[in-house]
Design a protein around this motif. Sequence first.
Motif, PDB file in Angstrom:
ATOM      1  N   PHE A   5      14.914  10.547  14.282  1.00  0.00           N
ATOM      2  CA  PHE A   5      13.918  10.265  13.391  1.00  0.00           C
ATOM      3  C   PHE A   5      12.824   9.385  13.922  1.00  0.00           C
ATOM      4  CE2 PHE A   5      14.821   5.818  12.916  1.00  0.00           C
ATOM      5  CZ  PHE A   5      16.032   5.817  13.516  1.00  0.00           C
ATOM      6  N   TYR A   6      11.677   9.540  13.191  1.00  0.00           N
ATOM      7  CA  TYR A   6      10.542   8.411  13.433  1.00  0.00           C
ATOM      8  C   TYR A   6      10.427   7.459  12.176  1.00  0.00           C
ATOM      9  CZ  TYR A   6       9.566  11.780  17.370  1.00  0.00           C
ATOM     10  OH  TYR A   6       9.744  12.429  18.291  1.00  0.00           O
ATOM     11  N   LYS A   7      10.191   6.403  12.588  1.00  0.00           N
ATOM     12  CA  LYS A   7       9.993   5.419  11.349  1.00  0.00           C
ATOM     13  C   LYS A   7       8.414   4.883  11.114  1.00  0.00           C
ATOM     14  CE  LYS A   7      11.258   2.570   7.946  1.00  0.00           C
ATOM     15  NZ  LYS A   7      11.619   1.218   8.101  1.00  0.00           N
ATOM     16  N   TYR A   8       7.884   5.207  10.128  1.00  0.00           N
ATOM     17  CA  TYR A   8       6.336   4.874  10.141  1.00  0.00           C
ATOM     18  C   TYR A   8       6.417   3.946   8.801  1.00  0.00           C
ATOM     19  CZ  TYR A   8       4.304   8.364  13.066  1.00  0.00           C
ATOM     20  OH  TYR A   8       3.818   9.169  14.132  1.00  0.00           O
ATOM     21  N   GLN A   9       5.189   3.293   8.647  1.00  0.00           N
ATOM     22  CA  GLN A   9       4.848   2.317   7.825  1.00  0.00           C
ATOM     23  C   GLN A   9       3.238   2.733   7.391  1.00  0.00           C
ATOM     24  OE1 GLN A   9       3.388  -0.569   7.408  1.00  0.00           O
ATOM     25  NE2 GLN A   9       3.000  -1.264   9.563  1.00  0.00           N
ATOM     26  N   GLY A  10       2.881   2.465   6.227  1.00  0.00           N
ATOM     27  CA  GLY A  10       1.519   2.460   5.867  1.00  0.00           C
ATOM     28  C   GLY A  10       1.371   1.310   4.872  1.00  0.00           C
ATOM     29  N   THR A  11       0.871   0.187   5.481  1.00  0.00           N
ATOM     30  CA  THR A  11       0.737  -1.084   4.665  1.00  0.00           C
ATOM     31  C   THR A  11       1.847  -1.411   3.964  1.00  0.00           C
ATOM     32  OG1 THR A  11      -0.193  -0.077   2.594  1.00  0.00           O
ATOM     33  CG2 THR A  11      -1.735  -1.030   4.161  1.00  0.00           C
ATOM     34  N   GLY A  12       2.979  -1.384   4.665  1.00  0.00           N
ATOM     35  CA  GLY A  12       4.354  -1.976   4.348  1.00  0.00           C
ATOM     36  C   GLY A  12       5.044  -1.183   3.585  1.00  0.00           C
ATOM     37  N   ASN A  13       4.516   0.244   3.080  1.00  0.00           N
ATOM     38  CA  ASN A  13       5.284   1.281   2.340  1.00  0.00           C
ATOM     39  C   ASN A  13       6.207   1.961   3.626  1.00  0.00           C
ATOM     40  OD1 ASN A  13       4.387   3.636  -0.116  1.00  0.00           O
ATOM     41  ND2 ASN A  13       6.251   2.683  -0.029  1.00  0.00           N
ATOM     42  N   ASP A  14       7.391   1.979   3.706  1.00  0.00           N
ATOM     43  CA  ASP A  14       7.744   2.530   4.720  1.00  0.00           C
ATOM     44  C   ASP A  14       8.629   3.739   4.648  1.00  0.00           C
ATOM     45  OD1 ASP A  14      10.591   0.406   5.590  1.00  0.00           O
ATOM     46  OD2 ASP A  14       9.991   1.109   3.352  1.00  0.00           O
ATOM     47  N   CYS A  73       3.257  11.050  -2.392  1.00  0.00           N
ATOM     48  CA  CYS A  73       3.107   9.876  -1.924  1.00  0.00           C
ATOM     49  C   CYS A  73       2.066   9.732  -0.890  1.00  0.00           C
ATOM     50  CB  CYS A  73       4.407   9.794  -1.119  1.00  0.00           C
ATOM     51  SG  CYS A  73       4.569   8.175  -0.414  1.00  0.00           S
ATOM     52  N   GLY A  74       1.130   8.869  -1.576  1.00  0.00           N
ATOM     53  CA  GLY A  74      -0.225   8.565  -0.723  1.00  0.00           C
ATOM     54  C   GLY A  74       0.045   8.037   0.624  1.00  0.00           C
ATOM     55  N   ASN A  75       0.901   6.976   0.613  1.00  0.00           N
ATOM     56  CA  ASN A  75       1.108   6.231   1.847  1.00  0.00           C
ATOM     57  C   ASN A  75       1.943   7.511   2.869  1.00  0.00           C
ATOM     58  OD1 ASN A  75      -0.344   3.866   1.502  1.00  0.00           O
ATOM     59  ND2 ASN A  75       1.351   3.049   0.394  1.00  0.00           N
ATOM     60  N   GLY A  76       2.942   7.897   2.222  1.00  0.00           N
ATOM     61  CA  GLY A  76       3.485   8.706   3.230  1.00  0.00           C
ATOM     62  C   GLY A  76       2.650  10.022   3.602  1.00  0.00           C
ATOM     63  N   PHE A 195       5.984  -2.829  -0.923  1.00  0.00           N
ATOM     64  CA  PHE A 195       4.883  -3.527  -0.394  1.00  0.00           C
ATOM     65  C   PHE A 195       3.587  -2.936  -0.660  1.00  0.00           C
ATOM     66  CE2 PHE A 195       6.347  -7.231   2.473  1.00  0.00           C
ATOM     67  CZ  PHE A 195       7.378  -7.697   1.616  1.00  0.00           C
ATOM     68  N   SER A 196       3.538  -1.705  -0.870  1.00  0.00           N
ATOM     69  CA  SER A 196       2.312  -1.017  -1.280  1.00  0.00           C
ATOM     70  C   SER A 196       2.684   0.466  -1.918  1.00  0.00           C
ATOM     71  CB  SER A 196       1.587  -0.742   0.055  1.00  0.00           C
ATOM     72  OG  SER A 196       0.393   0.229   0.074  1.00  0.00           O
ATOM     73  N   CYS A 197       1.637   0.872  -2.713  1.00  0.00           N
ATOM     74  CA  CYS A 197       1.898   2.325  -3.136  1.00  0.00           C
ATOM     75  C   CYS A 197       0.498   3.094  -3.149  1.00  0.00           C
ATOM     76  CB  CYS A 197       2.440   2.037  -4.645  1.00  0.00           C
ATOM     77  SG  CYS A 197       2.639   3.893  -5.352  1.00  0.00           S
ATOM     78  N   GLY A 198       0.333   3.896  -2.276  1.00  0.00           N
ATOM     79  CA  GLY A 198      -0.828   4.751  -2.120  1.00  0.00           C
ATOM     80  C   GLY A 198      -1.435   5.425  -3.438  1.00  0.00           C
ATOM     81  N   VAL A 221      -2.705  -5.402  -1.206  1.00  0.00           N
ATOM     82  CA  VAL A 221      -1.574  -5.044  -1.504  1.00  0.00           C
ATOM     83  C   VAL A 221      -0.499  -6.066  -0.677  1.00  0.00           C
ATOM     84  CG1 VAL A 221      -1.649  -2.622  -2.098  1.00  0.00           C
ATOM     85  CG2 VAL A 221      -1.114  -3.157   0.263  1.00  0.00           C
ATOM     86  N   LEU A 222       0.813  -6.180  -0.884  1.00  0.00           N
ATOM     87  CA  LEU A 222       1.565  -7.101  -0.281  1.00  0.00           C
ATOM     88  C   LEU A 222       1.467  -7.048   1.303  1.00  0.00           C
ATOM     89  CD1 LEU A 222       4.687  -7.653  -2.404  1.00  0.00           C
ATOM     90  CD2 LEU A 222       2.670  -8.913  -2.538  1.00  0.00           C
ATOM     91  N   GLY A 223       1.509  -5.543   1.666  1.00  0.00           N
ATOM     92  CA  GLY A 223       1.560  -5.239   3.082  1.00  0.00           C
ATOM     93  C   GLY A 223       0.539  -5.034   3.763  1.00  0.00           C
ATOM     94  N   GLY A 224      -0.862  -5.195   2.950  1.00  0.00           N
ATOM     95  CA  GLY A 224      -1.973  -5.106   3.956  1.00  0.00           C
ATOM     96  C   GLY A 224      -3.223  -4.738   2.852  1.00  0.00           C
ATOM     97  N   GLU A 225      -3.914  -4.126   3.533  1.00  0.00           N
ATOM     98  CA  GLU A 225      -5.409  -3.709   2.753  1.00  0.00           C
ATOM     99  C   GLU A 225      -5.768  -2.098   2.654  1.00  0.00           C
ATOM    100  OE1 GLU A 225      -7.022  -7.729   2.197  1.00  0.00           O
ATOM    101  OE2 GLU A 225      -8.421  -5.809   1.916  1.00  0.00           O
ATOM    102  N   LEU A 226      -5.926  -1.540   1.565  1.00  0.00           N
ATOM    103  CA  LEU A 226      -6.385  -0.229   1.325  1.00  0.00           C
ATOM    104  C   LEU A 226      -7.723  -0.074   0.626  1.00  0.00           C
ATOM    105  CD1 LEU A 226      -2.885   1.009   0.325  1.00  0.00           C
ATOM    106  CD2 LEU A 226      -4.000   1.799   2.297  1.00  0.00           C
ATOM    107  N   GLN A 227      -8.274   1.008   0.855  1.00  0.00           N
ATOM    108  CA  GLN A 227      -9.677   1.177   0.388  1.00  0.00           C
ATOM    109  C   GLN A 227      -9.705   2.729  -0.318  1.00  0.00           C
ATOM    110  OE1 GLN A 227     -13.187   2.441   2.751  1.00  0.00           O
ATOM    111  NE2 GLN A 227     -13.577   0.230   2.478  1.00  0.00           N
TER     112      GLN A 227
END
Length: 256
Positions: A5-14, A73-76, A195-198, A221-227
């Motif tokens: 498996f691979y573990k990814y995170q996008g502004t804390g949404n993992d 899922c946007g961050n996904g 921490f974030s929801c895209g 967001v709690l996990g960073g910045e999005l635009q």
Amino acid sequence: MNLTFYKYQGTGNDFVVLDNRNQDLELSREQVAFLCDRRKGVGADGLMLLQPKEGFDFEMVYYNADGRPSSMCGNGGRCLVAFAQFLGVVEDQAYFLAADGPHQAYLKDGLVHLQMRDVDTIEDLEDACFLNTGSPHYVKQVPALKELDVYAEGRAVRYSDRFKAEGTNVNFVEHQPENKLFVRTYERGVEDETFSCGTGVTAAALAASRAGYTSPVQIEVLGGELQVSFEQEDGQFKNVFLIGPAVQVFHGEINL
Ligand SMILES: N[C@H](CCC[C@H](N)C(=O)O)C(=O)O
């Protein structure tokens, strides 16, 4: 079965991300929930499969942490585009199929730009609004977000009469100066604050356009910045893009 498996995170949404190009993975609800379990498994808000699809670079299959298949899922989606580039499936552009239809995406300066679905209706509720950006979102503006009990307040909305059957994601939004929002989200299917929801910050940005916010909206967001950038024409939103980082944190093997 030994699973890579691979573990990814996008502004804390993992996410747990799996390469299913040879289409030999069939995971049960319990197996997905185990992989997302933060104490017994890998731990994540959701799990994604990258798999082949005629006419697309790949297909995105997404599950919430509860093990059930989910909507978009946007961050996904942003993380899966980064994963596709890592695998060599794409270079710096992608065209993939997700639960809510086809998506274009491109990678530039270390950020993933993901085109979200068009949005043509925002439903006004008593002191909030409701829209679907690939997943359902209740969006409520609040004065002081830092202190809010997002879990309790979010859960109350998600299990209210209107939403208890299908569920909804619940976003609390604090308007800040200079076209900026601070957003915290209770996520359906995680049944907790993430921490974030895209798709959530996308919904918050489009809703905020009715209070004078213009494209591109900066979102903390709690996990960073999005635009979020968008074009608007008589209440219809097109060319909606969710822009932000997507990081491969580690990879590993797990006995399933
Ligand atoms: N929990 C959401 C799906 C994931 C949304 C979120 N992680 C995002 O980045 O859009 C739902 O069941 O509608």
